[in-house]
Design a protein around this motif. Structure first.
Motif, PDB file in Angstrom:
ATOM      1  N   THR A  19      36.305  -1.422   5.586  1.00 46.06           N
ATOM      2  CA  THR A  19      37.636  -1.668   5.003  1.00 46.06           C
ATOM      3  C   THR A  19      37.667  -1.014   3.626  1.00 46.06           C
ATOM      4  OG1 THR A  19      36.937  -3.723   3.956  1.00 46.06           O
ATOM      5  CG2 THR A  19      37.835  -3.910   6.180  1.00 46.06           C
ATOM      6  N   PRO A  22      39.830  -2.024  -3.012  1.00 50.83           N
ATOM      7  CA  PRO A  22      41.115  -2.051  -3.709  1.00 50.83           C
ATOM      8  C   PRO A  22      41.036  -1.342  -5.071  1.00 50.83           C
ATOM      9  CG  PRO A  22      40.013  -4.152  -3.937  1.00 50.83           C
ATOM     10  CD  PRO A  22      39.144  -3.318  -3.045  1.00 50.83           C
ATOM     11  N   PHE A  27      45.788  -4.134 -13.097  1.00 49.90           N
ATOM     12  CA  PHE A  27      45.350  -5.188 -14.012  1.00 49.90           C
ATOM     13  C   PHE A  27      45.334  -4.748 -15.481  1.00 49.90           C
ATOM     14  CE2 PHE A  27      43.132  -6.492 -10.012  1.00 49.90           C
ATOM     15  CZ  PHE A  27      43.950  -7.573  -9.755  1.00 49.90           C
ATOM     16  N   MET A 149      38.895  -8.414 -19.309  1.00 48.99           N
ATOM     17  CA  MET A 149      37.599  -7.986 -18.796  1.00 48.99           C
ATOM     18  C   MET A 149      37.678  -6.611 -18.137  1.00 48.99           C
ATOM     19  SD  MET A 149      35.344 -10.140 -19.637  1.00 48.99           S
ATOM     20  CE  MET A 149      33.909 -10.077 -18.567  1.00 48.99           C
ATOM     21  N   TYR A 153      35.017  -3.671 -19.110  1.00 49.19           N
ATOM     22  CA  TYR A 153      34.130  -2.844 -18.267  1.00 49.19           C
ATOM     23  C   TYR A 153      34.504  -1.364 -18.329  1.00 49.19           C
ATOM     24  CZ  TYR A 153      31.444  -6.751 -16.609  1.00 49.19           C
ATOM     25  OH  TYR A 153      30.588  -7.819 -16.558  1.00 49.19           O
TER      26      TYR A 153
ATOM     27  N   GLU B  43      48.640 -12.701 -13.183  1.00 50.78           N
ATOM     28  CA  GLU B  43      48.176 -11.896 -12.055  1.00 50.78           C
ATOM     29  C   GLU B  43      47.110 -12.609 -11.221  1.00 50.78           C
ATOM     30  OE1 GLU B  43      47.822 -11.382 -15.285  1.00 50.78           O
ATOM     31  OE2 GLU B  43      45.965 -10.352 -15.811  1.00 50.78           O
ATOM     32  N   ASP B  46      46.965 -11.873  -7.525  1.00 54.94           N
ATOM     33  CA  ASP B  46      46.474 -10.506  -7.292  1.00 54.94           C
ATOM     34  C   ASP B  46      44.960 -10.431  -7.457  1.00 54.94           C
ATOM     35  OD1 ASP B  46      48.933  -9.486  -6.802  1.00 54.94           O
ATOM     36  OD2 ASP B  46      49.245  -8.667  -8.830  1.00 54.94           O
ATOM     37  N   LEU B  47      44.464 -11.180  -8.438  1.00 57.73           N
ATOM     38  CA  LEU B  47      43.015 -11.187  -8.654  1.00 57.73           C
ATOM     39  C   LEU B  47      42.295 -11.756  -7.440  1.00 57.73           C
ATOM     40  CD1 LEU B  47      42.571 -12.435 -12.351  1.00 57.73           C
ATOM     41  CD2 LEU B  47      41.799 -10.233 -11.440  1.00 57.73           C
ATOM     42  N   THR B  50      42.431  -9.262  -4.674  1.00 56.63           N
ATOM     43  CA  THR B  50      41.532  -8.141  -4.956  1.00 56.63           C
ATOM     44  C   THR B  50      40.073  -8.540  -4.741  1.00 56.63           C
ATOM     45  OG1 THR B  50      43.125  -7.320  -6.568  1.00 56.63           O
ATOM     46  CG2 THR B  50      40.905  -6.440  -6.721  1.00 56.63           C
ATOM     47  N   ALA B  53      39.361  -8.632  -1.145  1.00 52.48           N
ATOM     48  CA  ALA B  53      39.279  -7.286  -0.569  1.00 52.48           C
ATOM     49  C   ALA B  53      37.976  -6.582  -0.970  1.00 52.48           C
ATOM     50  CB  ALA B  53      40.484  -6.454  -1.006  1.00 52.48           C
ATOM     51  N   ILE B  54      37.529  -6.809  -2.209  1.00 51.02           N
ATOM     52  CA  ILE B  54      36.249  -6.208  -2.627  1.00 51.02           C
ATOM     53  C   ILE B  54      35.120  -6.771  -1.763  1.00 51.02           C
ATOM     54  CG2 ILE B  54      34.551  -5.998  -4.491  1.00 51.02           C
ATOM     55  CD1 ILE B  54      36.917  -6.186  -6.490  1.00 51.02           C
ATOM     56  N   SER B  56      35.437  -8.021   1.239  1.00 51.49           N
ATOM     57  CA  SER B  56      35.577  -7.502   2.607  1.00 51.49           C
ATOM     58  C   SER B  56      34.917  -6.142   2.715  1.00 51.49           C
ATOM     59  CB  SER B  56      37.056  -7.337   2.992  1.00 51.49           C
ATOM     60  OG  SER B  56      37.651  -8.584   3.151  1.00 51.49           O
ATOM     61  N   ASN B  57      35.222  -5.302   1.732  1.00 52.44           N
ATOM     62  CA  ASN B  57      34.616  -3.977   1.728  1.00 52.44           C
ATOM     63  C   ASN B  57      33.087  -4.094   1.652  1.00 52.44           C
ATOM     64  OD1 ASN B  57      33.354  -1.890  -0.396  1.00 52.44           O
ATOM     65  ND2 ASN B  57      34.735  -0.811   0.994  1.00 52.44           N
ATOM     66  N   HIS B 247      33.821  -3.963 -10.824  1.00 50.28           N
ATOM     67  CA  HIS B 247      34.274  -5.114 -10.040  1.00 50.28           C
ATOM     68  C   HIS B 247      33.884  -6.439 -10.671  1.00 50.28           C
ATOM     69  CE1 HIS B 247      34.204  -2.144  -6.467  1.00 50.28           C
ATOM     70  NE2 HIS B 247      35.402  -2.188  -7.013  1.00 50.28           N
ATOM     71  N   LEU B 248      32.886  -6.392 -11.545  1.00 53.37           N
ATOM     72  CA  LEU B 248      32.499  -7.621 -12.243  1.00 53.37           C
ATOM     73  C   LEU B 248      33.692  -8.202 -12.995  1.00 53.37           C
ATOM     74  CD1 LEU B 248      29.027  -6.529 -13.655  1.00 53.37           C
ATOM     75  CD2 LEU B 248      29.422  -8.396 -12.016  1.00 53.37           C
ATOM     76  N   SER B 249      34.574  -7.336 -13.468  1.00 51.99           N
ATOM     77  CA  SER B 249      35.731  -7.817 -14.233  1.00 51.99           C
ATOM     78  C   SER B 249      36.540  -8.804 -13.399  1.00 51.99           C
ATOM     79  CB  SER B 249      36.612  -6.645 -14.673  1.00 51.99           C
ATOM     80  OG  SER B 249      37.165  -5.978 -13.541  1.00 51.99           O
ATOM     81  N   VAL B 250      36.744  -8.479 -12.150  1.00 55.37           N
ATOM     82  CA  VAL B 250      37.540  -9.339 -11.271  1.00 55.37           C
ATOM     83  C   VAL B 250      36.827 -10.674 -11.038  1.00 55.37           C
ATOM     84  CG1 VAL B 250      38.507  -9.552  -8.953  1.00 55.37           C
ATOM     85  CG2 VAL B 250      38.587  -7.343 -10.138  1.00 55.37           C
ATOM     86  N   LEU B 252      34.296 -12.092 -12.761  1.00 56.51           N
ATOM     87  CA  LEU B 252      34.057 -12.922 -13.945  1.00 56.51           C
ATOM     88  C   LEU B 252      35.357 -13.552 -14.449  1.00 56.51           C
ATOM     89  CD1 LEU B 252      31.346 -10.907 -15.937  1.00 56.51           C
ATOM     90  CD2 LEU B 252      31.045 -12.874 -14.435  1.00 56.51           C
ATOM     91  N   ARG B 253      36.481 -12.934 -14.156  1.00 53.05           N
ATOM     92  CA  ARG B 253      37.757 -13.568 -14.524  1.00 53.05           C
ATOM     93  C   ARG B 253      38.021 -14.782 -13.636  1.00 53.05           C
ATOM     94  NH1 ARG B 253      42.860  -9.801 -15.323  1.00 53.05           N
ATOM     95  NH2 ARG B 253      43.405 -11.459 -16.790  1.00 53.05           N
TER      96      ARG B 253
END
Ligand code: SF4
Lengths: 195, 459
Positions: A19, A22, A27, A149, A153, B43, B46-47, B50, B53-54, B56-57, B247-250, B252-253
């Motif tokens: 898949t 994203p 953001f 964040m 990053y 958001e 959305d987070l 996301t 989805a991360i 899932s990937n 992706h850590l940003s997502v 850790l938020r």
């Protein structure tokens, strides 16, 4: 087959169809306002303290007012702090830092949304220093307060550090009946100076 | 000896009604803090999307990500180990300690080592393990397992902790002041950190792109242990991988806000390379995860980032306590993960739910938790665990709670009703259960089983 190959083979056999990853672009939008106010409010809310100063001299006089600096061990890698601190440590013996009362460290940047500051190994003298010290002071340039964040990053990018940490407030626990206590195992207090 | 199932353990927990109320209210309060924190982020949804989805990937490309992680970590000077199951994991840890002649280790929070029963194993080999997270140290002194993945001693009153500390750490008798008790633990554990040559930690995230691991704590105990030890052993399930550093940003938020309502944990530490002259070992553990990956209906459970939000919000968890799940991971997510490890032993857990869906609503990685619980029930029946399932199903709250209205009500009134409902077997024709469960189940055997038991239940 050893465990490694066995696990990898099982993963390969059982993983679903690919898949897509994203995008994170959305953001970054609309997050840029009143960063210092936001950072201050959030960090105060989690037990830290933010002090905006004009220069490092102001920091030194504030610290002199609040600590008996001549009676405690103060460590800092910063040239501007050598009047009240020293950078004399032995990285082969981090245990010897156990009596540090105050550590004054620069941070690369701060994050407004959560009150965190980022430090990597290049500026923290020793990995254990921000944790083992009784009290921690971080110094950040005002222009380096980032919104979220995601921005953090983005700024870190592909930096190759051995170790790095976001630090947001003093060490704390609420494990005893959810009563918040500051000073669990790490620093008992955290002040961030924005210069 | 027969091990007690969830309903029986819940009954025991419910003998002390005041404590159940307190437990319930404390967790609900944490759930509310989570809501408040989430609502401050426009958001947020959305987070979550996301993050899901991360993950899932990640699961769809896990093979390559594991190889990428291994390659980068090795390049960083980290030593990588692979363990097929709990036994192999425990043996690796023991071997590493033995090679160095170490017989005392300090450990920070790692649910994986709970899952593998590492402490018991090591103690059996003569290794002393001290848990350094305050909550974990408390349950360790009480000789109990943690009852919650984020809040290990959430079931304990401060007076009990005061008593334990008096006995083990010499704090004044009768003193239950959290400030004083925490200070006593700080002093006691500082000495531990300074004298241990080995530190074991869990892992929150492992980045394929960089080979680094990220560990989140509020207390600073993982860092105190790891930086002062000669050898740092980090244990992780293979599902902890994420593709890229950004992706850590997502995550850790989402993590701390979902867990306790904090904007982020105090420390989010990124370990890429060992200290000069020291060793960093990472153990990648399967222990049933590849099997779960192959179960289409349940693979999403591998997205879990262990925030505990599904427990805090769960009406069954709040009123039955973590120990009633008799599994390292309690609550709704534990009830999905456990049957994958052992269907027979954990056949009761997917029934310890009202299927109200609150868990799925708060999950930061959008796992369809309540759907998976429902699907497990079907699998367990189909696979022949009906005897176990039948016994427990009639006793659990899932079937005794008859009214969907209970879950729509909010606040104190609803929770007072809930307090009595789960343990009174007085439901009549259970329209809600029928409506939610029956039409979706094609097996006639299940239909018949249900009919018979429903009658019994009505008597
Ligand atoms: S299943 Fe979701 S809500 Fe529950 S602990 Fe895991 S990530 Fe958190």
């Amino acid at each position: 087959m050893n465990s490694r190959d066995q696990i990898l083979a099982a993963v390969k056999a059982n993983q679903p169809e690919l898949t897509p990853l994203p995008q994170l672009d959305s953001f970054f939008k609309g997050q840029e306002t009143a960063l210092i106010e936001k950072f201050t409010q959030v960090l105060n809310g989690i037990g830290g303290k933010v002090i905006v100063v004009a220069n490092t001299n102001e920091i030194i006089s504030l610290l002199k007012e609040n600590y008996s600096l001549d009676q405690i061990r103060v460590i800092s890698p910063l040239a501007s702090m050598q009047e009240i601190a020293n950078n004399n440590i032995d990285n082969h013996n981090p245990h010897a830092l156990e009596n540090v009362e105050l550590a004054i460290l620069p941070a690369h940047f701060a994050v407004a949304e959560n009150g965190a500051c980022w430090l990597d190994e290049s500026i923290l003298l020793d990995r254990v220093l921000p944790f083992i010290t009784q009290h921690l002071i971080l110094i950040v340039n005002k222009v380096n307060v980032l919104p979220t964040m995601h921005h953090a990053y983005e700024k870190i990018g592909n930096e190759q550090y051995g170790y790095g940490a976001f630090i947001a407030g003093p060490s704390k626990t609420a494990d005893i009946e959810q009563s918040l206590v500051l000073g669990a195992h790490g620093a008992r207090s955290l002040w961030v100076f924005l210069v | 000896m027969k091990t007690l199932d969830h309903a029986e353990r819940a009954d025991i927990f419910n003998e002390d009604e005041k404590r159940v109320d307190w437990h319930d209210e404390t967790l609900w309060w944490i759930r509310q803090k989570r809501d408040k924190s989430a609502h401050q982020i426009p958001e947020w949804e959305d987070l979550r999307e996301t993050a899901s989805a991360i993950k899932s990937n990640t699961l769809s490309n896990l093979h390559d990500y594991l190889l990428e992680f291994e390659k980068n970590a090795l390049q960083n000077g980290v030593i990588i180990h692979w363990a097929a199951d709990a036994k192999e994991h425990n043996e690796i840890v023991y071997r590493l300690l033995k090679e160095k002649g170490i017989d005392k280790m300090v450990k920070s929070k790692s649910m994986l080592t709970e899952e593998c029963h590492l402490n018991e194993y090591l103690e059996h080999q003569g290794i002393e393990v001290i848990d350094s997270d305050l909550g974990e140290r408390i349950v360790q002194l009480a000789k109990e397992p943690p009852s919650h993945i984020v809040l290990p001693c959430i079931h304990k009153k401060k007076e009990e902790i005061g008593e334990l500390f008096h006995e083990h750490l010499g704090t004044p008798k009768g003193n239950a002041d959290p400030q004083l008790l925490t200070e006593a633990a700080r002093v006691h554990l500082r000495d531990t950190f300074l004298t241990r040559k080995a530190a074991l930690t869990g892992v929150n995230f492992a980045v394929a792109e960089t080979g680094e691991i990220v560990i989140c704590t509020n207390e600073g105990n993982a860092d105190m242990g790891a930086h002062l030890a000669d050898i740092h052993i980090a244990c992780m399930g293979i599902e902890k991988i994420i593709p890229k550093r950004e992706h850590l940003s997502v995550f850790l938020r989402l993590l701390a806000r979902s867990a306790t309502g904090q904007p982020i944990t105090t420390y989010s530490s990124h370990f890429a390379k060992p200290r000069d002259g020291k060793e960093l070992h990472i153990i990648l553990v399967d222990n049933g995860r590849t099997r779960q990956l192959g179960r289409e209906e349940f693979r999403n459970s591998l997205k879990c980032i262990r925030c505990g939000a599904c427990m805090n919000t769960c009406p069954v968890y709040r009123r039955s306590g973590g120990h009633s799940y008799h599994n390292a991971i309690a609550g709704p997510i534990g009830a999905i993960l456990a049957p994958n490890l052992d269907m027979k032993q954990y056949a009761d857990l997917p029934f310890a739910s009202t299927l109200c869906g609150s868990c799925s609503n708060v999950c930061p990685v959008k796992i369809d938790i309540h759907d998976q619980l429902y699907k497990w029930r079907q699998v367990l029946v189909k696979e022949g665990y009906t005897t176990t399932a039948k016994q427990v199903a009639m006793k659990t709250m899932a079937t005794t709670l008859s009214s969907p209205a209970l879950y729509k009500l909010a606040g104190k009134a609803a929770r007072t009703t809930l307090k009595y409902a789960p343990f009174m077997v007085n439901n009549k024709f259970n329209a809600w259960y029928l409506q939610r469960d029956m039409p979706k189940v094609p097996q006639s055997s299940f239909g018949e089983w249900y009919k018979i038991n429903r009658k019994k239940n009505e008597q």
